[in-house]
Design a protein around this motif. Structure first.
Motif, PDB file in Angstrom:
ATOM      1  N   GLY A  98       0.836  -1.192   0.000  1.00 25.52           N
ATOM      2  CA  GLY A  98       0.000   0.000   0.000  1.00 25.52           C
ATOM      3  C   GLY A  98       0.870   1.241   0.000  1.00 25.52           C
ATOM      4  N   ARG A  99       0.715   2.065   1.038  1.00 26.15           N
ATOM      5  CA  ARG A  99       1.530   3.275   1.168  1.00 26.15           C
ATOM      6  C   ARG A  99       2.788   3.051   1.995  1.00 26.15           C
ATOM      7  N   ASN A 100       2.957   1.856   2.512  1.00 27.24           N
ATOM      8  CA  ASN A 100       4.114   1.557   3.352  1.00 27.24           C
ATOM      9  C   ASN A 100       5.304   1.149   2.475  1.00 27.24           C
ATOM     10  N   ASN A 101       6.335   1.961   2.496  1.00 21.99           N
ATOM     11  CA  ASN A 101       7.560   1.669   1.769  1.00 21.99           C
ATOM     12  C   ASN A 101       8.468   0.831   2.671  1.00 21.99           C
ATOM     13  N   VAL A 102       8.798  -0.368   2.237  1.00 19.18           N
ATOM     14  CA  VAL A 102       9.556  -1.319   3.053  1.00 19.18           C
ATOM     15  C   VAL A 102      10.990  -1.378   2.536  1.00 19.18           C
ATOM     16  N   GLN A 103      11.931  -1.094   3.421  1.00 17.65           N
ATOM     17  CA  GLN A 103      13.337  -1.229   3.068  1.00 17.65           C
ATOM     18  C   GLN A 103      13.763  -2.697   3.168  1.00 17.65           C
ATOM     19  N   SER A 104      14.856  -3.011   2.521  1.00 19.85           N
ATOM     20  CA  SER A 104      15.330  -4.393   2.499  1.00 19.85           C
ATOM     21  C   SER A 104      15.699  -4.848   3.906  1.00 19.85           C
ATOM     22  N   GLY A 105      15.031  -5.920   4.375  1.00 16.59           N
ATOM     23  CA  GLY A 105      15.300  -6.467   5.690  1.00 16.59           C
ATOM     24  C   GLY A 105      14.411  -5.952   6.786  1.00 16.59           C
ATOM     25  N   ASP A 106      13.468  -5.046   6.486  1.00 12.17           N
ATOM     26  CA  ASP A 106      12.592  -4.503   7.524  1.00 12.17           C
ATOM     27  C   ASP A 106      11.577  -5.546   7.988  1.00 12.17           C
ATOM     28  N   PHE A 107      11.098  -5.366   9.222  1.00 12.94           N
ATOM     29  CA  PHE A 107      10.006  -6.175   9.747  1.00 12.94           C
ATOM     30  C   PHE A 107       8.677  -5.555   9.299  1.00 12.94           C
ATOM     31  N   VAL A 108       7.770  -6.412   8.845  1.00 11.62           N
ATOM     32  CA  VAL A 108       6.456  -5.976   8.366  1.00 11.62           C
ATOM     33  C   VAL A 108       5.394  -6.606   9.249  1.00 11.62           C
ATOM     34  N   ASP A 109       4.454  -5.803   9.718  1.00 10.04           N
ATOM     35  CA  ASP A 109       3.369  -6.308  10.548  1.00 10.04           C
ATOM     36  C   ASP A 109       2.510  -7.295   9.757  1.00 10.04           C
ATOM     37  N   SER A 110       2.012  -8.326  10.438  1.00 11.09           N
ATOM     38  CA  SER A 110       1.245  -9.366   9.758  1.00 11.09           C
ATOM     39  C   SER A 110      -0.053  -8.836   9.160  1.00 11.09           C
ATOM     40  N   ALA A 111      -0.667  -7.822   9.793  1.00  6.17           N
ATOM     41  CA  ALA A 111      -1.883  -7.241   9.234  1.00  6.17           C
ATOM     42  C   ALA A 111      -1.599  -6.489   7.940  1.00  6.17           C
ATOM     43  N   VAL A 112      -0.396  -5.959   7.802  1.00  8.58           N
ATOM     44  CA  VAL A 112      -0.018  -5.234   6.583  1.00  8.58           C
ATOM     45  C   VAL A 112       0.337  -6.207   5.458  1.00  8.58           C
ATOM     46  N   SER A 113       1.083  -7.263   5.782  1.00  6.60           N
ATOM     47  CA  SER A 113       1.536  -8.209   4.759  1.00  6.60           C
ATOM     48  C   SER A 113       0.489  -9.260   4.412  1.00  6.60           C
ATOM     49  N   GLU A 114      -0.719  -9.163   4.978  1.00 10.03           N
ATOM     50  CA  GLU A 114      -1.762 -10.130   4.626  1.00 10.03           C
ATOM     51  C   GLU A 114      -2.205  -9.973   3.182  1.00 10.03           C
ATOM     52  N   ARG A 115      -2.089  -8.767   2.646  1.00  7.62           N
ATOM     53  CA  ARG A 115      -2.437  -8.512   1.249  1.00  7.62           C
ATOM     54  C   ARG A 115      -1.166  -8.488   0.399  1.00  7.62           C
ATOM     55  N   PRO A 116      -1.270  -8.808  -0.897  1.00 12.48           N
ATOM     56  CA  PRO A 116      -0.073  -8.844  -1.745  1.00 12.48           C
ATOM     57  C   PRO A 116       0.601  -7.476  -1.831  1.00 12.48           C
ATOM     58  N   CYS A 117       1.885  -7.511  -2.027  1.00 10.24           N
ATOM     59  CA  CYS A 117       2.674  -6.280  -2.091  1.00 10.24           C
ATOM     60  C   CYS A 117       2.787  -5.801  -3.535  1.00 10.24           C
ATOM     61  N   GLN A 118       3.302  -4.596  -3.677  1.00 15.57           N
ATOM     62  CA  GLN A 118       3.593  -4.027  -4.993  1.00 15.57           C
ATOM     63  C   GLN A 118       5.114  -3.878  -5.119  1.00 15.57           C
ATOM     64  N   LEU A 119       5.638  -4.334  -6.229  1.00 19.20           N
ATOM     65  CA  LEU A 119       7.074  -4.281  -6.472  1.00 19.20           C
ATOM     66  C   LEU A 119       7.375  -3.261  -7.561  1.00 19.20           C
ATOM     67  N   THR A 120       8.477  -2.560  -7.376  1.00 21.08           N
ATOM     68  CA  THR A 120       9.018  -1.681  -8.420  1.00 21.08           C
ATOM     69  C   THR A 120      10.358  -2.269  -8.825  1.00 21.08           C
TER      70      THR A 120
END
Length: 416
Positions: A229-251
């Motif tokens: 979504g609007r959460n930009n994840v850096q390489s190696g970051d921890f992601v909350d399970s409620a956030v990662s329940e939906r598929p991510c977007q890759l650039t």
């Protein structure tokens, strides 16, 4: 009143009684070189608009920069350049009144004209070689294609040299307005990525053992960014399970002109196996035949078609008591851009005992990029596991205590 302040207080009282303001203005009208009242009002209005309505191209005050960032319009370019534009009174960049700058531009223009002539010469040679009969060479068609590839690489290199010193090109690239269809902007983006972001990425995938736990080797040539979504994840970051329940977007930004067919795999190599006292590897997502170009780097895993998805999205989970799980994202290029048969790929995939090495060997895939994010047990993990149908939400893993050998015990009974 203190004695030291008495003279200054008397001086102020005496000045208040005099009408120096009007006399100074009337006396200075005859020889004043300042602007008139209209120009002064216009300058004050522009100064007021600069502070009340700052522009991303000319703002250089840190307080106003934070104001623009909060409004969703971040400043453009470096602060030094924005300050120069704000103080240049609207003069175009090519017409800045600096003699050294203009003389340098003349040298750059002459150098570019020479490169353009070389480009035209190379293009003419390529056209003649394409029309020539391959049998006139000892190597035949293979030698002809080899020569054409070499000349095309030289042509792309000359295109880069023709624009590498152009200040307008550098300005557009810094502003994020570069056209990735042009080789100069691909070259500048690749160089900028390799200066910092690629080094951090290689450090992450080697430090956290993505190489060789998931893939035996990986020399990244594409830049991968992760967004939930609007959460930009850096390489190696921890992601909350409620956030990662939906598929991510890759650039996935590639820096080569030719389009590619890629395969994207998301693998969890840290699934505990209590029977074997080791870890299994689980595939959380697998999609193939994704076309990638320099101008279309966005890959939304939620919008891919059924003809591309081999393994649908499975939310990342970590059982309570287990260590954190690494979710490795591996991007592989398909050999010769040949599409993969989805039906055959589904038959050969075991989602809960997935081996990336086996998949790469069977389908002739070459890794061109990798990154990762991590997950661990949190407050939302139990609900996510129930909705995904993953068992173990009501259990806690505990490490099995291994009794030491008799000669390694601290106080064995035989020594008492």
């Amino acid at each position: 009143m203190a004695p030291a302040r008495a003279p200054s207080a008397q001086l102020l009282r005496s000045l208040k009684g005099l009408n120096l303001h009007n006399s100074t203005i009337n006396g200075a009208k005859a020889f004043s070189t300042t602007c008139n009242h209209g120009e002064q009002a216009q300058a004050e209005a522009s100064r007021e608009s600069f502070y009340k309505n700052p522009k991303p191209e000319t703002v250089f005050v840190p307080r106003l920069e934070k104001k623009l960032v909060a409004a969703g319009t971040p400043p453009v370019g470096s602060r030094r350049r924005r300050m120069a534009l704000a103080q240049s009174q609207g003069v175009p960049f090519d017409q800045l009144p600096f003699q050294c700058f203009q003389e340098a531009r003349k040298v750059l223009i002459e150098d570019r004209q020479e490169k353009v002539k070389q480009i035209e010469t190379i293009r003419a040679r390529i056209a003649r070689l394409q029309e020539a009969d391959p049998n006139i060479h000892r190597g035949g068609e293979a030698y002809k294609q080899k020569r054409l590839d070499s000349m095309r690489r030289e042509l792309e290199h000359l295109k880069i040299l023709a624009d590498i010193n152009d200040p307008n090109v550098k300005r557009r690239f810094e502003d994020g307005k570069g056209d990735m269809n042009k080789p100069i902007y691909r070259f500048l983006a690749d160089r900028k990525w390799r200066e910092y972001r690629r080094k951090i990425l290689v450090q992450r995938i080697t430090q956290m053992k993505v190489v060789p736990d998931v893939t035996p080797h990986c020399d990244p040539t594409v830049d991968i960014k992760i967004n939930f979504g609007r959460n930009n994840v850096q390489s190696g970051d921890f992601v909350d399970s409620a956030v990662s329940e939906r598929p991510c977007q890759l650039t996935i930004q590639t820096f080569e002109k030719e389009p590619k067919l890629i395969t994207v795999a998301i693998v969890d190599p840290d699934v505990p196996n209590l029977q074997k006292d080791s870890f299994d590897s689980r595939c959380h997502f697998l999609a193939t035949n994704i076309e990638l170009t320099p101008t279309t780097p966005q890959v939304d895993l939620a919008t891919l078609t059924e003809s591309q998805i081999v393994v649908p999205w499975l939310p990342p989970t970590a059982q309570k008591g287990s260590p954190y799980h690494r979710l490795a994202i591996v991007v592989c290029q398909q050999k010769n851009n040949v599409p993969i048969d989805i039906a055959v790929a589904k038959k050969n995939i075991n989602q809960h005992d997935f081996r990336m090495r086996t998949t790469m060997t069977k389908h002739m895939l070459h890794p061109i990029g990798a990154t990762l994010f991590r997950t661990k047990w949190d407050d939302n993990m139990a609900e996510v596991m129930k909705r995904a149908g993953i068992e173990g939400a009501d259990m806690e893993l505990k490490r099995i205590k291994v009794e030491p050998l008799p000669y390694k015990r601290r106080n064995p009974s035989t020594f008492r």
